[in-house]
Design a protein around this motif. Structure first.
Motif, PDB file in Angstrom:
ATOM      1  N   SER A   1       0.825  -1.213   0.000  1.00 29.22           N
ATOM      2  CA  SER A   1       0.000   0.000   0.000  1.00 29.22           C
ATOM      3  C   SER A   1       0.855   1.259   0.000  1.00 29.22           C
ATOM      4  O   SER A   1       0.529   2.241  -0.688  1.00 29.22           O
ATOM      5  CB  SER A   1      -0.956  -0.002   1.199  1.00 29.22           C
ATOM      6  N   SER A   2       1.959   1.240   0.719  1.00 27.49           N
ATOM      7  CA  SER A   2       2.853   2.398   0.724  1.00 27.49           C
ATOM      8  C   SER A   2       3.454   2.632  -0.655  1.00 27.49           C
ATOM      9  O   SER A   2       3.524   3.783  -1.130  1.00 27.49           O
ATOM     10  CB  SER A   2       3.968   2.182   1.754  1.00 27.49           C
ATOM     11  N   ALA A   3       3.849   1.544  -1.320  1.00 30.15           N
ATOM     12  CA  ALA A   3       4.428   1.678  -2.657  1.00 30.15           C
ATOM     13  C   ALA A   3       3.386   2.145  -3.671  1.00 30.15           C
ATOM     14  O   ALA A   3       3.685   2.970  -4.549  1.00 30.15           O
ATOM     15  CB  ALA A   3       5.037   0.353  -3.090  1.00 30.15           C
ATOM     16  N   LEU A   4       2.156   1.647  -3.564  1.00 27.11           N
ATOM     17  CA  LEU A   4       1.098   2.084  -4.475  1.00 27.11           C
ATOM     18  C   LEU A   4       0.782   3.563  -4.280  1.00 27.11           C
ATOM     19  O   LEU A   4       0.616   4.305  -5.260  1.00 27.11           O
ATOM     20  CB  LEU A   4      -0.176   1.262  -4.258  1.00 27.11           C
ATOM     21  N   GLN A   5       0.708   3.996  -3.033  1.00 27.95           N
ATOM     22  CA  GLN A   5       0.411   5.403  -2.786  1.00 27.95           C
ATOM     23  C   GLN A   5       1.512   6.291  -3.353  1.00 27.95           C
ATOM     24  O   GLN A   5       1.225   7.328  -3.973  1.00 27.95           O
ATOM     25  CB  GLN A   5       0.239   5.656  -1.289  1.00 27.95           C
ATOM     26  N   SER A   6       2.758   5.886  -3.169  1.00 27.24           N
ATOM     27  CA  SER A   6       3.872   6.664  -3.715  1.00 27.24           C
ATOM     28  C   SER A   6       3.827   6.699  -5.239  1.00 27.24           C
ATOM     29  O   SER A   6       4.058   7.748  -5.860  1.00 27.24           O
ATOM     30  CB  SER A   6       5.205   6.068  -3.245  1.00 27.24           C
TER      31      SER A   6
ATOM     32  N   SER B   1      -7.184   7.123  -1.125  1.00 26.53           N
ATOM     33  CA  SER B   1      -6.837   6.206  -0.023  1.00 26.53           C
ATOM     34  C   SER B   1      -7.646   4.916  -0.055  1.00 26.53           C
ATOM     35  O   SER B   1      -7.108   3.814   0.158  1.00 26.53           O
ATOM     36  CB  SER B   1      -7.011   6.905   1.328  1.00 26.53           C
ATOM     37  N   SER B   2      -8.936   5.024  -0.323  1.00 27.15           N
ATOM     38  CA  SER B   2      -9.770   3.819  -0.360  1.00 27.15           C
ATOM     39  C   SER B   2      -9.349   2.910  -1.504  1.00 27.15           C
ATOM     40  O   SER B   2      -9.289   1.676  -1.354  1.00 27.15           O
ATOM     41  CB  SER B   2     -11.244   4.203  -0.505  1.00 27.15           C
ATOM     42  N   ASP B   3      -9.044   3.497  -2.669  1.00 31.10           N
ATOM     43  CA  ASP B   3      -8.606   2.701  -3.812  1.00 31.10           C
ATOM     44  C   ASP B   3      -7.263   2.030  -3.537  1.00 31.10           C
ATOM     45  O   ASP B   3      -7.047   0.884  -3.940  1.00 31.10           O
ATOM     46  CB  ASP B   3      -8.520   3.574  -5.060  1.00 31.10           C
ATOM     47  N   VAL B   4      -6.367   2.741  -2.883  1.00 28.09           N
ATOM     48  CA  VAL B   4      -5.078   2.140  -2.538  1.00 28.09           C
ATOM     49  C   VAL B   4      -5.283   0.926  -1.640  1.00 28.09           C
ATOM     50  O   VAL B   4      -4.679  -0.138  -1.843  1.00 28.09           O
ATOM     51  CB  VAL B   4      -4.159   3.181  -1.870  1.00 28.09           C
ATOM     52  N   LYS B   5      -6.156   1.061  -0.652  1.00 31.43           N
ATOM     53  CA  LYS B   5      -6.427  -0.061   0.254  1.00 31.43           C
ATOM     54  C   LYS B   5      -7.015  -1.247  -0.502  1.00 31.43           C
ATOM     55  O   LYS B   5      -6.561  -2.386  -0.360  1.00 31.43           O
ATOM     56  CB  LYS B   5      -7.381   0.387   1.357  1.00 31.43           C
ATOM     57  N   LEU B   6      -8.020  -0.980  -1.331  1.00 35.11           N
ATOM     58  CA  LEU B   6      -8.673  -2.057  -2.073  1.00 35.11           C
ATOM     59  C   LEU B   6      -7.718  -2.676  -3.100  1.00 35.11           C
ATOM     60  O   LEU B   6      -7.701  -3.902  -3.292  1.00 35.11           O
ATOM     61  CB  LEU B   6      -9.927  -1.535  -2.759  1.00 35.11           C
ATOM     62  N   ASN B   7      -6.928  -1.841  -3.770  1.00 33.38           N
ATOM     63  CA  ASN B   7      -5.960  -2.373  -4.724  1.00 33.38           C
ATOM     64  C   ASN B   7      -4.933  -3.265  -4.034  1.00 33.38           C
ATOM     65  O   ASN B   7      -4.535  -4.304  -4.571  1.00 33.38           O
ATOM     66  CB  ASN B   7      -5.260  -1.231  -5.460  1.00 33.38           C
ATOM     67  N   THR B   8      -4.514  -2.862  -2.848  1.00 36.98           N
ATOM     68  CA  THR B   8      -3.570  -3.681  -2.090  1.00 36.98           C
ATOM     69  C   THR B   8      -4.185  -5.022  -1.733  1.00 36.98           C
ATOM     70  O   THR B   8      -3.549  -6.084  -1.881  1.00 36.98           O
ATOM     71  CB  THR B   8      -3.127  -2.941  -0.819  1.00 36.98           C
ATOM     72  N   GLN B   9      -5.429  -5.024  -1.267  1.00 35.84           N
ATOM     73  CA  GLN B   9      -6.103  -6.273  -0.948  1.00 35.84           C
ATOM     74  C   GLN B   9      -6.197  -7.169  -2.174  1.00 35.84           C
ATOM     75  O   GLN B   9      -5.988  -8.390  -2.094  1.00 35.84           O
ATOM     76  CB  GLN B   9      -7.495  -5.978  -0.397  1.00 35.84           C
ATOM     77  N   GLY B  10      -6.518  -6.565  -3.324  1.00 29.88           N
ATOM     78  CA  GLY B  10      -6.623  -7.344  -4.551  1.00 29.88           C
ATOM     79  C   GLY B  10      -5.292  -7.928  -4.981  1.00 29.88           C
ATOM     80  O   GLY B  10      -5.226  -9.077  -5.427  1.00 29.88           O
ATOM     81  N   LEU B  11      -4.227  -7.157  -4.848  1.00 29.74           N
ATOM     82  CA  LEU B  11      -2.905  -7.654  -5.222  1.00 29.74           C
ATOM     83  C   LEU B  11      -2.442  -8.758  -4.283  1.00 29.74           C
ATOM     84  O   LEU B  11      -1.831  -9.744  -4.727  1.00 29.74           O
ATOM     85  CB  LEU B  11      -1.900  -6.501  -5.234  1.00 29.74           C
ATOM     86  N   GLU B  12      -2.747  -8.628  -3.002  1.00 28.40           N
ATOM     87  CA  GLU B  12      -2.398  -9.695  -2.061  1.00 28.40           C
ATOM     88  C   GLU B  12      -3.139 -10.984  -2.396  1.00 28.40           C
ATOM     89  O   GLU B  12      -2.558 -12.077  -2.385  1.00 28.40           O
ATOM     90  CB  GLU B  12      -2.709  -9.267  -0.626  1.00 28.40           C
TER      91      GLU B  12
END
Length: 319
Positions: A273-278, A301-312
């Motif tokens: 999530s930190s890398a996606l936000q950056s 922020s919400s998209d970063v969280k959801l994108n991180t969950q999807g990538l995991e």
């Protein structure tokens, strides 16, 4: 006409703000053809009062809504479907074949959302989701069409974000209604009329190869516009499709790097999530946005969280 709730475009297309968490996060698209109507995506149950008001302001009738079209069945797109079917008595629900059974029997869909959000939060955001009569459901298979008062709408199967995802091509406007397949683009990030678009890798069915293929399939129609659920019309599609391909690959690279990192990063979610936000902040700044960083962070922020969950989820299930 543009109001706080409705933006009218050419060819009888309007975007109605679904009022999902914040203004201009999710759009319900209304298509009007000589007094007959179709809705593309529904927001949540609480979004439908705004749809009713918009129809009344246009001097149209609920009885003239012929189709409720779902790009896919994620609840920010489909949560208001059963309320639509209750309020629009002549409407048929049009949905991808993989999603149809979940609209007729939404128990698993609801249970999955409650598991993520909790029962109280689910009920507050999404309200009651009721079964829809199977006799009122049309399964839109790949390359099928429906006619809205003579206006042809073509459905193409576009996996990548979800396996139950269709995009809808409207030849009259030379535009696609793309749900989440063409990514996310918030109007606050527009700079000099140019939009910023980025992918959504939301769990649980992200497939990067399919996402690339679906984008290429859309572009083979050479559309002028895409109507995104998040948020509404974008142009400059040849420019944006290259950026989308690049950003999908960048998301995958970040996920793979985090999945194989043995340098003390115990929290994979935080790393990704930190890398996606950056990444997104860097691209948004390169795009030319001068919004304060805190405002950009709040938007994505919400998209970063959801994108991180999807990538995991993709990392854990891809092989």
């Amino acid at each position: 006409m543009t109001t706080s709730l409705v933006t009218d475009y050419e060819h009888g297309i309007s975007a109605i703000d679904a009022q999902f968490h914040r203004p201009r996060r999710a759009a319900i698209h209304l298509i009007v053809e000589d007094g007959k109507m179709a809705l593309v995506d529904t927001g949540t149950t609480s979004s439908i009062s705004g749809v009713i008001s918009t129809i009344e302001e246009k001097n149209l009738s609920a009885e003239d809504v012929h189709y409720i079209i779902l790009t896919h069945i994620h609840l920010d797109h489909a949560g208001g479907a059963s309320e639509c079917m209750r309020r629009f008595p002549n409407a048929k629900l049009v949905v991808h074949p993989r999603g149809a059974r979940h609209m007729a029997d939404p128990d698993k869909l609801v249970a999955g959302a409650i598991a993520v959000y909790g029962k109280a939060a689910f009920e507050r955001v999404y309200g009651e989701i009721r079964p829809i009569d199977r006799q009122r459901i049309i399964e839109a298979s790949d390359e099928s069409r429906i006619e809205l008062n003579g206006r042809s709408l073509l459905f193409i199967d576009t996996p990548g974000h979800a396996r139950h995802h269709n995009c809808i091509y409207d030849e009259q406007s030379n535009a696609f209604f793309t749900g989440d397949t063409f990514g996310v683009s918030y109007r606050e990030l527009d700079v000099s009329g140019i939009e910023f678009v980025f992918p959504t890798t939301t769990p649980v069915q992200f497939d990067p190869s399919a996402a690339h293929a679906s984008l290429d399939r859309i572009m083979r129609f050479n559309p002028e516009f895409a109507f995104l659920t998040h948020y509404s019309r974008i142009s400059h599609l040849h420019r944006h499709v290259e950026s989308m391909h690049n950003l999908i690959d960048a998301h995958v690279k970040i996920a793979r790097s985090a999945g194989t990192d043995h340098n003390g990063h115990d929290d994979r979610f935080t790393t990704i999530s930190s890398a996606l936000q950056s990444l997104l902040l860097q691209r948004i700044r390169k795009h030319g946005s001068r919004l304060p960083e805190a405002e950009i962070t709040a938007l994505i922020s919400s998209d970063v969280k959801l994108n991180t969950q999807g990538l995991e989820h993709w990392l854990d299930h891809a092989n």
